[in-house]
Motif scaffolding. Structure first.
Motif, mmCIF file in Angstrom:
data_model
loop_
_atom_site.group_PDB
_atom_site.id
_atom_site.type_symbol
_atom_site.label_atom_id
_atom_site.label_comp_id
_atom_site.label_asym_id
_atom_site.label_seq_id
_atom_site.Cartn_x
_atom_site.Cartn_y
_atom_site.Cartn_z
ATOM 1 N N ASP B 143 13.073 4.865 11.611
ATOM 2 C CA ASP B 143 11.752 4.282 11.831
ATOM 3 C C ASP B 143 10.916 4.406 10.571
ATOM 4 O OD1 ASP B 143 12.189 3.438 14.314
ATOM 5 O OD2 ASP B 143 11.340 5.209 15.327
ATOM 6 N N ARG B 144 10.188 3.341 10.296
ATOM 7 C CA ARG B 144 9.384 3.366 9.087
ATOM 8 C C ARG B 144 8.131 4.216 9.341
ATOM 9 N NH1 ARG B 144 8.711 -2.169 6.004
ATOM 10 N NH2 ARG B 144 7.157 -2.636 7.565
ATOM 11 N N PRO B 145 7.786 5.115 8.378
ATOM 12 C CA PRO B 145 6.574 5.914 8.551
ATOM 13 C C PRO B 145 5.324 5.039 8.533
ATOM 14 C CG PRO B 145 7.934 6.740 6.748
ATOM 15 C CD PRO B 145 8.487 5.416 7.136
ATOM 16 N N LYS B 146 4.215 5.623 8.905
ATOM 17 C CA LYS B 146 2.931 4.900 8.871
ATOM 18 C C LYS B 146 2.597 4.488 7.440
ATOM 19 C CE LYS B 146 0.320 6.497 12.825
ATOM 20 N NZ LYS B 146 0.812 7.790 13.324
ATOM 21 N N PRO B 147 1.927 3.356 7.257
ATOM 22 C CA PRO B 147 1.522 2.957 5.906
ATOM 23 C C PRO B 147 0.627 4.027 5.271
ATOM 24 C CG PRO B 147 1.184 1.166 7.463
ATOM 25 C CD PRO B 147 1.561 2.361 8.266
ATOM 26 N N LEU B 148 0.681 4.096 3.956
ATOM 27 C CA LEU B 148 -0.170 5.053 3.234
ATOM 28 C C LEU B 148 -1.634 4.711 3.483
ATOM 29 C CD1 LEU B 148 1.679 5.036 -0.215
ATOM 30 C CD2 LEU B 148 1.969 6.667 1.658
ATOM 31 N N VAL B 149 -2.448 5.739 3.609
ATOM 32 C CA VAL B 149 -3.872 5.495 3.843
ATOM 33 C C VAL B 149 -4.562 5.211 2.505
ATOM 34 C CG1 VAL B 149 -5.996 6.436 4.801
ATOM 35 C CG2 VAL B 149 -3.781 7.024 5.825
ATOM 36 N N GLU B 150 -5.253 4.118 2.462
ATOM 37 C CA GLU B 150 -5.894 3.690 1.228
ATOM 38 C C GLU B 150 -6.842 4.783 0.717
ATOM 39 O OE1 GLU B 150 -8.097 -0.368 -0.298
ATOM 40 O OE2 GLU B 150 -7.481 -0.211 1.786
ATOM 41 N N GLY B 151 -6.834 5.033 -0.581
ATOM 42 C CA GLY B 151 -7.773 6.005 -1.147
ATOM 43 C C GLY B 151 -7.221 7.416 -1.252
ATOM 44 N N THR B 152 -6.092 7.688 -0.567
ATOM 45 C CA THR B 152 -5.559 9.054 -0.625
ATOM 46 C C THR B 152 -4.566 9.212 -1.773
ATOM 47 O OG1 THR B 152 -3.764 8.492 0.878
ATOM 48 C CG2 THR B 152 -5.754 9.409 1.875
ATOM 49 N N TYR B 153 -4.273 8.141 -2.445
ATOM 50 C CA TYR B 153 -3.288 8.196 -3.527
ATOM 51 C C TYR B 153 -3.849 7.442 -4.734
ATOM 52 C CZ TYR B 153 -2.408 3.588 -1.566
ATOM 53 O OH TYR B 153 -2.579 2.333 -1.106
ATOM 54 N N GLU B 154 -3.160 7.584 -5.863
ATOM 55 C CA GLU B 154 -3.667 6.975 -7.085
ATOM 56 C C GLU B 154 -2.837 5.750 -7.445
ATOM 57 O OE1 GLU B 154 -3.473 7.807 -11.772
ATOM 58 O OE2 GLU B 154 -3.640 9.615 -10.503
ATOM 59 N N SER B 155 -3.444 4.579 -7.347
ATOM 60 C CA SER B 155 -2.723 3.381 -7.791
ATOM 61 C C SER B 155 -3.271 3.011 -9.155
ATOM 62 C CB SER B 155 -2.906 2.243 -6.778
ATOM 63 O OG SER B 155 -4.123 1.592 -6.973
ATOM 64 N N SER B 196 5.285 9.263 -18.327
ATOM 65 C CA SER B 196 5.856 9.610 -17.019
ATOM 66 C C SER B 196 7.367 9.457 -16.938
ATOM 67 C CB SER B 196 5.222 8.751 -15.926
ATOM 68 O OG SER B 196 3.834 8.821 -15.987
ATOM 69 N N VAL B 197 8.049 9.578 -18.064
ATOM 70 C CA VAL B 197 9.509 9.449 -18.023
ATOM 71 C C VAL B 197 10.074 10.518 -17.084
ATOM 72 C CG1 VAL B 197 11.640 9.613 -19.374
ATOM 73 C CG2 VAL B 197 9.641 8.417 -20.302
ATOM 74 N N GLY B 198 10.980 10.099 -16.222
ATOM 75 C CA GLY B 198 11.580 11.035 -15.285
ATOM 76 C C GLY B 198 10.819 11.161 -13.985
ATOM 77 N N LYS B 199 9.618 10.562 -13.930
ATOM 78 C CA LYS B 199 8.842 10.646 -12.691
ATOM 79 C C LYS B 199 9.057 9.379 -11.867
ATOM 80 C CE LYS B 199 5.133 13.604 -14.349
ATOM 81 N NZ LYS B 199 3.728 13.576 -14.754
ATOM 82 N N GLN B 200 8.649 9.471 -10.608
ATOM 83 C CA GLN B 200 8.800 8.313 -9.719
ATOM 84 C C GLN B 200 7.517 7.497 -9.671
ATOM 85 O OE1 GLN B 200 10.320 10.234 -6.112
ATOM 86 N NE2 GLN B 200 11.633 8.416 -5.886
ATOM 87 N N VAL B 201 7.697 6.169 -9.609
ATOM 88 C CA VAL B 201 6.558 5.285 -9.403
ATOM 89 C C VAL B 201 6.870 4.452 -8.148
ATOM 90 C CG1 VAL B 201 7.555 3.671 -11.069
ATOM 91 C CG2 VAL B 201 5.191 3.402 -10.391
ATOM 92 N N ALA B 202 5.879 4.307 -7.291
ATOM 93 C CA ALA B 202 6.148 3.586 -6.040
ATOM 94 C C ALA B 202 5.544 2.194 -6.068
ATOM 95 C CB ALA B 202 5.578 4.361 -4.855
ATOM 96 N N ILE B 203 6.288 1.265 -5.541
ATOM 97 C CA ILE B 203 5.787 -0.103 -5.395
ATOM 98 C C ILE B 203 5.342 -0.245 -3.949
ATOM 99 C CG2 ILE B 203 6.393 -2.547 -5.507
ATOM 100 C CD1 ILE B 203 8.638 -1.604 -7.515
ATOM 101 N N VAL B 204 4.032 -0.470 -3.752
ATOM 102 C CA VAL B 204 3.456 -0.405 -2.408
ATOM 103 C C VAL B 204 2.785 -1.720 -2.036
ATOM 104 C CG1 VAL B 204 1.783 0.811 -0.952
ATOM 105 C CG2 VAL B 204 3.071 2.072 -2.674
ATOM 106 N N LEU B 205 3.184 -2.286 -0.902
ATOM 107 C CA LEU B 205 2.552 -3.523 -0.430
ATOM 108 C C LEU B 205 1.815 -3.217 0.871
ATOM 109 C CD1 LEU B 205 2.203 -6.633 -0.687
ATOM 110 C CD2 LEU B 205 4.228 -6.853 0.737
ATOM 111 N N ASP B 206 0.525 -3.414 0.861
ATOM 112 C CA ASP B 206 -0.290 -3.146 2.047
ATOM 113 C C ASP B 206 -0.019 -1.748 2.603
ATOM 114 O OD1 ASP B 206 -1.502 -5.646 2.017
ATOM 115 O OD2 ASP B 206 0.146 -6.540 3.145
ATOM 116 N N GLY B 207 0.117 -0.782 1.710
ATOM 117 C CA GLY B 207 0.318 0.596 2.158
ATOM 118 C C GLY B 207 1.762 0.928 2.501
ATOM 119 N N VAL B 208 2.621 -0.086 2.499
ATOM 120 C CA VAL B 208 4.018 0.162 2.838
ATOM 121 C C VAL B 208 4.815 0.340 1.543
ATOM 122 C CG1 VAL B 208 6.092 -0.795 3.902
ATOM 123 C CG2 VAL B 208 3.857 -1.115 4.989
ATOM 124 N N VAL B 209 5.481 1.468 1.435
ATOM 125 C CA VAL B 209 6.258 1.738 0.219
ATOM 126 C C VAL B 209 7.523 0.884 0.248
ATOM 127 C CG1 VAL B 209 7.369 3.500 -1.199
ATOM 128 C CG2 VAL B 209 5.382 4.090 0.214
#
Lengths: 357, 445
Positions: B143-155, B196-209
């Protein structure tokens, strides 16, 4: 069962009646206009079923309580016992949905028996355009099909009968103030196809009979053709009307949308195939100068105008109105045969009443 | 093939069709999918509106469809569907949805694509998504987790900087997604990837990773290659998601219907009653008017009904059809059309017999003639229905479809069944018992 009714003799009465109904209908459209549904105007319709003892006043108050911004409650219309149809000018689906939930809560109803339809502002244009396009394409397709199957004069008179039916349906919508929805248009287009069913049955018989040697004028032959197919025409219309009447009586709101337009269109279509399409076609044929010999009522081989026309050509008359496509397609062989035989017109033969098969 | 064999073949064929249809129809209550206006739920037509001065392209519609499909899946409604309608609209159907307002909000917003610093995402959400992405990578659905809540992460970068994203295959057959960014985007991207070499970057659409790739090296020219264990389908989806950030269209709800389940079921019931009453009265009429032939037409109508409904059940199995109320209207109308073909044949037959033909020869010529008329007349109705079907948007399509199908079934039954039975009866029973076929004794001798 061959009836012997003088349909053609009464053609002016029938055409006059049609003209009268059309004039009244078109007058109503021009004066009163058509009552277009929200699909064309934009807005929201709420339907409540089994609302029990809820009154119009309570619904009005609940709607005011929901504070739909910038939207007016257009009307609240009872639809049967405890059912209401409410029209609101709100074209935004999200806002309409929010307001509707408040109304349902305020009235202590459940969402089980409600229905909310919201149409955005630009939608009407799309719907109208697609309806007009559909109408045009239908007519073009029908013209082509009948021209190829029969002849161009039949296709044009058939389309005249179609427009007559469409005019009457819309006229009755204008007169009764009934709401015109996209479903109405779909039903109207279906009628255009279906009203041809009867017309095609009659034309089939006229075409068949016009290939025979009968001591009759074209008008008489057309009249006899109608008599021959009258019962089946009525019966095919009846068997289609029966389910449609059942839809009108038992169907819910959406189904009645279709059924009402279908009902009028079917009746008008059955009438117009006999009272509009056939007489106009027969009169047109009789007026054709090249169909001469039997047009004036002189006894002659009534092979139908295509034969007569071709015969006229064979005798060296020049046609100015362009050859009939149907004549070229459908009757070429018969023409050639007649032309070879020299087209005796006077010594009429004994009528052969048997349908050829 | 002699006529007897021909008749037997025709009957065998229509019999097989009827049996297969009946089998497809079983059990009746669930074999035909029900549309939203019948089972209740939310149905929305979303129309794409390009930015002023721009025109809508097919690619933009593809992307819009991807975004909407993503969002619909995010709503967690089973049996939801997204379909193209015309050139600029999408029909979204969400059966049984409770929160219509929320769903409309979620569907209507413009796609919001972000590049997110994965480390900035709150730990609990991050863990959920990591588990989900790992499972998805291994082909295990969770099951897909809930979308990320806007403002709680850094885009740090928005999707509008993506110029294009295409799927390609690297040497060795690995599928990758190539992303091009505009110069402004390339600058920010370059700065970020450098530190940020070696770190992860997430591609997020409407809060969905959608994907959380690891940065392997600084990317300074804005031309990025995302690799992973993609299937071709997944890669295409990711590319569509990336491109959606640059989607220059807004989607507006141009028609929305929320139907309560009870109301929908009631409408279907009304349609069924109308259909059955119509069928019953037509049958009674046929028997009264055409006697034995009328009773024969009952069988024709029954075969016709089974055939039409059977095909609808077949299409439902492949998710290609759902019965809407206008569809019910189309079916009810086609009952009348089906009776018409029988009438044309019976009338013609009676006429030819009355003119002195034997029943045997009349049966052949009359059915041939009547079929000619039926086919022409049905063809014209079919054309009208086809025009409605191709031009119409929304539920009216269903009406045109069932009507067209009805016409095809009608002709099939008329040619294979009604015609054959008339010929077979004419050769045996009709001349012996003309009375029960509405003919006078002596007529058919």
């Amino acid at each position: 069962m061959n009836l012997h009714m003088d349909f053609m003799g009464k053609r002016w009465w029938m055409l006059g009646f049609s003209a009268l109904v059309l004039v009244v209908g078109i007058g109503a459209i021009l004066i009163r206009g058509l009552n277009f549904g929200i699909e064309f105007r934009g807005g929201t319709v709420l339907t409540f079923e089994k609302a029990g003892t809820v009154s119009t006043e309570q619904i009005r108050r609940a709607l005011e309580g929901a504070k739909i911004e910038g939207a007016k409650v257009a009307n609240i219309q009872p639809a049967g016992e405890g059912s209401y149809i409410v029209r609101v000018s709100e074209p935004d689906a999200t806002k309409a949905s929010a307001a509707y939930q408040k109304v349902v809560a305020a009235l202590k109803l459940t969402a089980q028996e409600t229905n909310v339809t919201t149409i955005g502002p630009g939608w009407g244009k799309v719907v109208t355009n697609s309806a007009i396009m559909a109408l045009l394409w239908s007519v073009v397709a029908i013209l082509i099909v009948i021209t190829f199957g029969f002849e161009y004069k039949m296709s044009i008179t058939a389309v005249v009968a179609l427009l007559h039916d469409a005019g009457i349906v819309l006229g009755i919508y204008a007169l009764s103030g009934r709401e015109v929805t996209p479903n109405t248009f779909a039903a109207l287009l279906t009628i255009l196809g279906y009203s041809l069913y009867d017309t095609i049955v009659v034309f089939h018989r006229i075409k068949e009979n016009s290939g025979r040697i009968v001591k009759q004028s074209f008008m008489q032959m057309a009249n006899e053709s109608i008599n021959q197919v009258f019962i089946r025409s009525i019966n095919t219309s009846l068997t289609t009307l029966i389910p449609v009447i059942a839809l009108t009586v038992f169907g819910g709101e959406t189904l009645q949308d279709f059924a009402f337009a279908l009902l009028i269109g079917l009746i008008s279509g059955a009438y117009s195939s006999i009272a509009v399409a056939s007489p106009i076609f027969a009169m047109w044929k009789e007026r054709d100068p090249h169909a001469g010999p039997f047009a004036s009522g002189r006894r002659c081989e009534a092979r139908g105008a295509p034969g007569g026309r071709m015969g006229a050509q064979a005798r060296g008359r020049v046609r100015s109105d362009g050859a009939a496509l149907g004549g070229l397609l459908g009757h070429r062989r018969a023409h050639a045969r007649r032309a070879r035989r020299g087209l005796g017109c006077r010594g009429g033969r004994v009528p052969d009443p048997r349908p050829r098969s | 093939m002699d006529p007897k064999q021909q008749n037997a073949l025709a009957l065998a064929l229509i019999g097989t069709l009827a049996v297969v249809s009946a089998w497809l129809l079983w059990p009746l209550s669930t074999s035909i999918d029900k549309g939203l206006d019948i089972q209740g739920g939310l149905s929305v037509i979303l129309t794409a509106k390009p930015m002023p001065g721009q025109t809508l392209t097919a690619e933009q519609m593809d992307r819009a469809e991807t975004i909407i499909t993503n969002r619909v899946n995010g709503l967690g409604v089973s049996e939801a569907s997204v379909q193209r309608q015309g050139t600029d609209s999408l029909l979204v159907q969400l059966p049984g949805i409770k929160d219509a307002e929320g769903a409309l909000k979620a569907l209507g917003s413009t796609g919001r694509l972000e590049f997110v610093d994965w480390a900035s995402v709150p730990a609990s959400e991050k863990a959920d998504w990591d588990a989900y992405l790992t499972a998805a990578n291994q082909g295990k659905a969770t099951d897909r987790p809930k979308p990320l809540v806007e403002g709680t992460y850094e885009s740090f970068l928005g999707g509008e900087t993506v110029k294009n994203a295409v799927v390609s295959t690297r040497e060795g057959g690995q599928i990758v997604v190539n992303v091009e960014m505009d110069s402004a985007g390339a600058k920010i991207w370059g700065d970020y990837t450098t530190k940020s070499v070696g770190k992860q970057v997430a591609i997020v659409l409407d809060g969905v990773v959608q994907s959380a790739p690891t940065v392997n090296e600084p990317i300074l020219d804005g031309s990025t290659q995302i690799s992973g264990s993609f299937t071709a389908e997944e890669a295409k989806q990711l590319a569509a998601v990336l491109e959606s950030g640059a989607l220059p269209v807004t989607l507006e709800a141009s028609e929305s219907r929320v139907v309560g389940p009870t109301l929908g079921a009631q409408s279907l019931q009304q349609g069924l009653i109308a259909g059955l009453v119509g069928l019953g009265v037509v049958c009674a009429f046929m028997a009264l008017f055409y006697r034995g032939f009328g009773v024969l037409s009952w069988v024709s109508l029954a075969v016709f009904s089974v055939l039409e409904l059977g095909i609808l059940a077949l299409l439902s199995r492949f998710n290609m059809f759902a019965l809407s109320l206008p569809g019910v209207a189309g079916i009810v109308l086609s009952i009348g059309i089906a009776a018409d073909s029988s009438i044309l044949m019976f009338e013609r037959f009676k006429e030819e017999v009355r003119m002195g033909k034997t029943a045997r020869s009349a049966s052949r010529s009359s059915t041939r003639h009547a079929l000619g008329t039926s086919i022409t007349a049905d063809f014209v109705t079919f054309i009208s229905a086809l025009v409605i079907w191709s031009v119409a948007i929304g539920p009216v399509k269903g009406f045109a479809f069932t009507l067209m199908l009805g016409i095809v079934c009608d002709l099939t039954v008329a040619i294979l069944f009604t015609r054959t039975i008339i010929i077979m009866l004419a050769e045996s029973v009709v001349s012996k018992m003309p009375g029960i076929f509405g003919l006078r004794a002596g007529d058919a001798s």
